[in-house]
Design an enzyme around this catalytic site. Structure first.
Site, mmCIF file in Angstrom:
data_model
loop_
_atom_site.group_PDB
_atom_site.id
_atom_site.type_symbol
_atom_site.label_atom_id
_atom_site.label_comp_id
_atom_site.label_asym_id
_atom_site.label_seq_id
_atom_site.Cartn_x
_atom_site.Cartn_y
_atom_site.Cartn_z
ATOM 1 N N TYR A 275 -31.489 36.180 10.606
ATOM 2 C CA TYR A 275 -30.023 36.217 10.794
ATOM 3 C C TYR A 275 -29.653 37.277 11.827
ATOM 4 C CZ TYR A 275 -25.306 37.902 10.016
ATOM 5 O OH TYR A 275 -24.023 38.349 10.227
ATOM 6 N N SER B 209 -22.676 41.409 14.237
ATOM 7 C CA SER B 209 -22.968 42.073 12.967
ATOM 8 C C SER B 209 -23.669 43.396 13.228
ATOM 9 C CB SER B 209 -23.891 41.145 12.169
ATOM 10 O OG SER B 209 -24.624 41.865 11.224
ATOM 11 N N LYS C 282 -27.933 37.092 15.838
ATOM 12 C CA LYS C 282 -26.777 37.848 16.358
ATOM 13 C C LYS C 282 -27.178 38.620 17.621
ATOM 14 C CE LYS C 282 -23.740 36.382 13.480
ATOM 15 N NZ LYS C 282 -22.686 35.455 13.962
#
Ligand code: UDP
Length: 349
Positions: free
Chosen positions: A152, A127, A156
Site C-alpha cells: 500500500y 499517505s 503511494k
C-alpha cells in the site's frame, strides 16, 4: 456559479466528508465511486447533508472509457480530487497485485483524462506511509521517502512519483499531494462516517466495534516498540479537519497560490498518540472499559510517525481543530448511529 470539482471515491469515508465540505463552501462536487469499499446507502447520508441528491457515477476508474465519459459529460469540471484507492496495510501485504493494479491504473487513467480534457487542478490522496520508518520525527515534507513497509505504501510512493513526472511534463498542470496521517472520526451529525465493505483493520473503528460488541476483543499489535509505552505512535487526524483541508487545497490551486506546480503538504495534528493512549482516550471519553490484549507486532507497521505541520499551516493556511478525544467521541457516536447504513445491503460489484 459554483466551480465544479470531480471527487473520485466520493462515497467513501474521506471522500464523502469532503464532498459535503466542498459543497458547504463555494464548490459543487460530483463523484465517481464504484462502491468497491463503500455503500450505496452512503448516497442518502451525503444527499441528506447536501439537502439535494448527490450525483455519483458508478464507474471503475480502471475502465478508462467509462471514466472519460464523465469528463465528456461534464466539460465544466475545473478540478479533481483523487481519493479512490485501496487503503489497508494488511490486505496489501496479502494481495499486493490488487493494490498495484487498482491504485496505479486508476491514477494513470485519471491523469490522462485531466490532460485530454484540460483539467489542470489536481489533488492526490497520499499517505504518511511514504516516509516508511523515518529516522527523525516529526516528519516534514522534505523528509525523504523511506523503505515502504508494505505494498500500500509503495503504491503511494509510486503514485507521487507518477504525479511529479506528469507535472514536469505538463507545466500548465497543478497538483497538490496531501499526505494523510491517520484519519478517524466522523461528521458531527453522524449522517456519514466510516463504513467499509471489506473488514476494517484500522484502530479507531476496531475500538468502537469492540466497545459496541461487534467484536469480542482486540489486540494491541506490539508493545516492544521503542516508544513511551511500547505501542506504535500515530498522528490521528479528525476526518472533518481532513475534509476541510481538501477544500483549502482546491482554493489554493484555483487562486493560484502555489509556487511550484506540484506542492506537498502533511495533514496531521502534529502530535503522536500511542495505540494504548488512543484506547485510554476512548475509555475516558465513553466510560466503557475496552476488552483488549497485548500482542505481537503486525507485519507492515512502522514504529512511530507524526507530522511536522509548519508548512501546511504557513502555506496552505490549515491546521487541525480537533484532537484525539474529539476523534474517539465522534467515532463512538457514529458507531451508535450507523446501523441504518448497514441494513439490507450486500456488496455492490
Ligand atoms: N492497531 C492495533 N490493533 C488493531 C488495529 C491497529 O494495535 O486492531 C495498531 C496498528 O498496529 C498501528 C496503529 O494501530 O500501530 C494504527 O493502525 P491502523 O491500521 O489504524 O493505521 P495505519 O497506521 O496502519 O495506516
Amino acid at each position: 456559479m459554483k466551480k465544479k470539482v470531480l471527487v473520485t471515491g466520493g462515497c467513501g469515508y474521506i471522500g464523502s466528508h469532503t464532498v459535503v465540505d466542498l459543497s458547504e463552501n463555494e464548490f459543487e462536487a460530483i463523484s465517481i465511486d464504484n462502491f468497491s469499499n463503500s455503500r450505496k446507502k452512503m448516497m442518502e447520508g451525503i444527499s441528506n447533508l447536501l439537502k439535494r441528491p448527490h450525483i455519483n457515477y458508478h464507474i471503475n476508474l480502471c475502465d478508462k472509457n467509462a471514466t472519460e465519459k464523465v469528463f465528456q459529460e461534464h466539460s465544466d469540471i475545473e478540478g479533481v480530487i483523487h481519493f479512490a484507492a485501496h487503503i489497508y496495510v494488511p490486505e496489501s501485504v496479502e494481495n499486493p497485485n490488487k493494490y498495484y493494479n487498482n491504485n496505479l491504473n486508476s491514477l494513470i487513467n485519471i491523469l490522462d483524462c485531466c490532460q485530454k480534457y484540460k483539467v489542470n487542478s489536481f489533488i492526490f490522496s497520499s499517505s504518511c506511509s511514504v516516509y516508511g520508518n523515518a529516522k527523525e520525527l516529526p516528519v516534514t515534507e522534505k523528509t525523504p521517502f523511506g523503505e515502504a513497509e508494505c505494498p500500500y505504501a509503495r503504491t503511494k510512493q509510486i503514485g507521487e512519483d507518477i504525479i511529479q513526472d506528469f507535472c514536469k511534463a505538463n507545466p500548465q498542470f497543478n497538483a497538490v499531494i496531501l499526505r494523510y496521517f491517520n484519519p478517524a472520526g466522523s461528521h458531527e451529525s453522524s449522517k456519514i462516517g466510516e463504513a467499509p465493505i471489506v473488514e476494517n483493520t484500522h484502530l479507531i473503528p476496531i475500538i468502537t466495534e469492540v466497545a459496541i460488541g461487534h467484536r469480542k476483543s482486540m489486540t494491541v499489535f506490539g508493545t516492544d516498540y521503542p516508544t513511551r509505552d511500547g505501542s506504535c505512535i500515530r498522528d490521528f487526524i479528525h476526518v472533518m479537519d481532513l475534509a476541510h483541508a481538501h477544500t483549502k487545497a482546491v482554493q489554493f490551486l484555483f487562486e493560484k497560490k502555489n509556487e511550484t506546480n506540484c506542492e506537498i503538504f502533511n495533514l496531521g495534528i502534529g502530535q503522536g498518540v500511542t495505540v494504548l493512549e488512543a484506547i485510554q482516550s476512548f475509555e475516558k471519553i465513553t466510560g466503557i472499559p475496552l476488552n483488549y490484549s497485548l500482542g505481537e507486532r503486525r507485519e507492515g507497521d512502522v514504529a512511530a510517525i507524526y507530522a511536522d505541520t509548519t508548512r501546511t499551516k504557513n502555506v496552505l493556511g490549515w491546521t487541525a481543530q480537533r484532537n484525539i478525544d474529539d476523534i474517539v467521541q465522534s467515532a463512538w457516536d457514529w458507531e451508535n448511529n450507523k446501523s441504518w447504513l448497514l441494513d439490507n445491503e450486500s456488496k455492490v460489484e
